[in-house]
Design a protein around this motif. Structure first.
Motif, PDB file in Angstrom:
ATOM      1  N   TRP A  20       0.827  -1.201   0.000  1.00  0.00           N
ATOM      2  CA  TRP A  20       0.000   0.000   0.000  1.00  0.00           C
ATOM      3  C   TRP A  20       0.866   1.258   0.000  1.00  0.00           C
ATOM      4  O   TRP A  20       0.536   2.248  -0.642  1.00  0.00           O
ATOM      5  CB  TRP A  20      -0.952   0.015   1.191  1.00  0.00           C
ATOM      6  CG  TRP A  20      -2.099  -0.914   0.986  1.00  0.00           C
ATOM      7  CD1 TRP A  20      -2.327  -2.078   1.641  1.00  0.00           C
ATOM      8  CD2 TRP A  20      -3.164  -0.778   0.041  1.00  0.00           C
ATOM      9  NE1 TRP A  20      -3.469  -2.680   1.163  1.00  0.00           N
ATOM     10  CE2 TRP A  20      -4.005  -1.892   0.183  1.00  0.00           C
ATOM     11  CE3 TRP A  20      -3.483   0.175  -0.921  1.00  0.00           C
ATOM     12  CZ2 TRP A  20      -5.135  -2.076  -0.590  1.00  0.00           C
ATOM     13  CZ3 TRP A  20      -4.615   0.000  -1.689  1.00  0.00           C
ATOM     14  CH2 TRP A  20      -5.417  -1.120  -1.521  1.00  0.00           C
ATOM     15  N   PHE A  21       1.986   1.229   0.712  1.00  0.00           N
ATOM     16  CA  PHE A  21       2.880   2.382   0.728  1.00  0.00           C
ATOM     17  C   PHE A  21       3.509   2.602  -0.642  1.00  0.00           C
ATOM     18  O   PHE A  21       3.615   3.730  -1.122  1.00  0.00           O
ATOM     19  CB  PHE A  21       3.963   2.191   1.800  1.00  0.00           C
ATOM     20  CG  PHE A  21       4.880   3.374   1.937  1.00  0.00           C
ATOM     21  CD1 PHE A  21       4.405   4.595   2.373  1.00  0.00           C
ATOM     22  CD2 PHE A  21       6.220   3.260   1.616  1.00  0.00           C
ATOM     23  CE1 PHE A  21       5.239   5.689   2.506  1.00  0.00           C
ATOM     24  CE2 PHE A  21       7.069   4.347   1.745  1.00  0.00           C
ATOM     25  CZ  PHE A  21       6.571   5.556   2.188  1.00  0.00           C
ATOM     26  N   VAL A  22       3.927   1.510  -1.286  1.00  0.00           N
ATOM     27  CA  VAL A  22       4.497   1.607  -2.629  1.00  0.00           C
ATOM     28  C   VAL A  22       3.451   2.144  -3.606  1.00  0.00           C
ATOM     29  O   VAL A  22       3.744   3.004  -4.443  1.00  0.00           O
ATOM     30  CB  VAL A  22       5.041   0.234  -3.086  1.00  0.00           C
ATOM     31  CG1 VAL A  22       5.346   0.227  -4.573  1.00  0.00           C
ATOM     32  CG2 VAL A  22       6.275  -0.128  -2.286  1.00  0.00           C
ATOM     33  N   ALA A  23       2.222   1.651  -3.511  1.00  0.00           N
ATOM     34  CA  ALA A  23       1.154   2.136  -4.387  1.00  0.00           C
ATOM     35  C   ALA A  23       0.881   3.623  -4.136  1.00  0.00           C
ATOM     36  O   ALA A  23       0.663   4.391  -5.078  1.00  0.00           O
ATOM     37  CB  ALA A  23      -0.117   1.314  -4.173  1.00  0.00           C
ATOM     38  N   PHE A  24       0.914   4.037  -2.874  1.00  0.00           N
ATOM     39  CA  PHE A  24       0.717   5.448  -2.541  1.00  0.00           C
ATOM     40  C   PHE A  24       1.820   6.309  -3.153  1.00  0.00           C
ATOM     41  O   PHE A  24       1.550   7.358  -3.749  1.00  0.00           O
ATOM     42  CB  PHE A  24       0.678   5.636  -1.021  1.00  0.00           C
ATOM     43  CG  PHE A  24       0.752   7.075  -0.600  1.00  0.00           C
ATOM     44  CD1 PHE A  24      -0.343   7.912  -0.737  1.00  0.00           C
ATOM     45  CD2 PHE A  24       1.931   7.598  -0.087  1.00  0.00           C
ATOM     46  CE1 PHE A  24      -0.275   9.247  -0.363  1.00  0.00           C
ATOM     47  CE2 PHE A  24       2.019   8.922   0.291  1.00  0.00           C
ATOM     48  CZ  PHE A  24       0.906   9.752   0.155  1.00  0.00           C
ATOM     49  N   LEU A  25       3.077   5.887  -3.009  1.00  0.00           N
ATOM     50  CA  LEU A  25       4.189   6.656  -3.567  1.00  0.00           C
ATOM     51  C   LEU A  25       4.104   6.734  -5.086  1.00  0.00           C
ATOM     52  O   LEU A  25       4.317   7.801  -5.675  1.00  0.00           O
ATOM     53  CB  LEU A  25       5.523   6.037  -3.152  1.00  0.00           C
ATOM     54  CG  LEU A  25       5.945   6.246  -1.709  1.00  0.00           C
ATOM     55  CD1 LEU A  25       7.228   5.486  -1.426  1.00  0.00           C
ATOM     56  CD2 LEU A  25       6.135   7.712  -1.409  1.00  0.00           C
ATOM     57  N   ALA A  26       3.784   5.618  -5.726  1.00  0.00           N
ATOM     58  CA  ALA A  26       3.696   5.609  -7.190  1.00  0.00           C
ATOM     59  C   ALA A  26       2.565   6.512  -7.675  1.00  0.00           C
ATOM     60  O   ALA A  26       2.734   7.286  -8.627  1.00  0.00           O
ATOM     61  CB  ALA A  26       3.492   4.184  -7.684  1.00  0.00           C
ATOM     62  N   THR A  27       1.425   6.454  -7.023  1.00  0.00           N
ATOM     63  CA  THR A  27       0.292   7.288  -7.410  1.00  0.00           C
ATOM     64  C   THR A  27       0.588   8.762  -7.174  1.00  0.00           C
ATOM     65  O   THR A  27       0.298   9.614  -8.022  1.00  0.00           O
ATOM     66  CB  THR A  27      -0.968   6.873  -6.628  1.00  0.00           C
ATOM     67  OG1 THR A  27      -1.206   5.483  -6.856  1.00  0.00           O
ATOM     68  CG2 THR A  27      -2.171   7.677  -7.050  1.00  0.00           C
TER      69      THR A  27
END
Length: 124
Positions: free
Chosen positions: A94-101
């Protein structure tokens, strides 16, 4: 090319280790190269054109957004390498998805700034 198959009963961390081994390094190198090239060309264009680096607000904001996006790329790496260890993978995903978004939104906003050039000149 080596392809690994993971059955449902196998250790799930093997997938994360493969992701970290085969995805992180190429992603890091290409993204850092793109970020550095974008930053260098932006600074050179800012110095060589009428827009300047800090003459107009939109150029200054774009420069700051580029630096923030490069820092976010470095932050992106930590969770991916932690995924390889198998510790708290869902939280890290979820953190990786947040950073990418967030990085995608920042760079899209920078593109909009390039097209519309809002806010006028910075006061001297």
């Amino acid at each position: 090319m080596v392809i690994g198959w993971v059955r449902a009963g196998d250790d799930r961390t093997a997938v994360y280790r493969a992701l970290a081994d085969f995805f992180v390094v190429p992603l890091l190198l290409s993204a850092l190269a793109a970020g550095v090239v974008c930053l260098v060309t932006g600074v050179l264009l800012g110095l060589a054109t009428k827009w300047g680096l800090v003459r107009y607000w939109w150029v200054s904001v774009k420069l700051a957004l580029n630096v923030i996006a490069c820092v976010m790329l470095l932050l992106f790496l930590g969770p991916i390498t932690e995924l390889a260890s198998g510790e708290q993978p869902l939280q890290d995903i979820w953190f990786v998805a947040f950073l990418a978004t967030t990085a995608m939104v920042l760079l899209s906003f920078a593109m909009v700034l390039s097209v519309f050039k809002p806010w006028g000149r910075v006061r001297k």
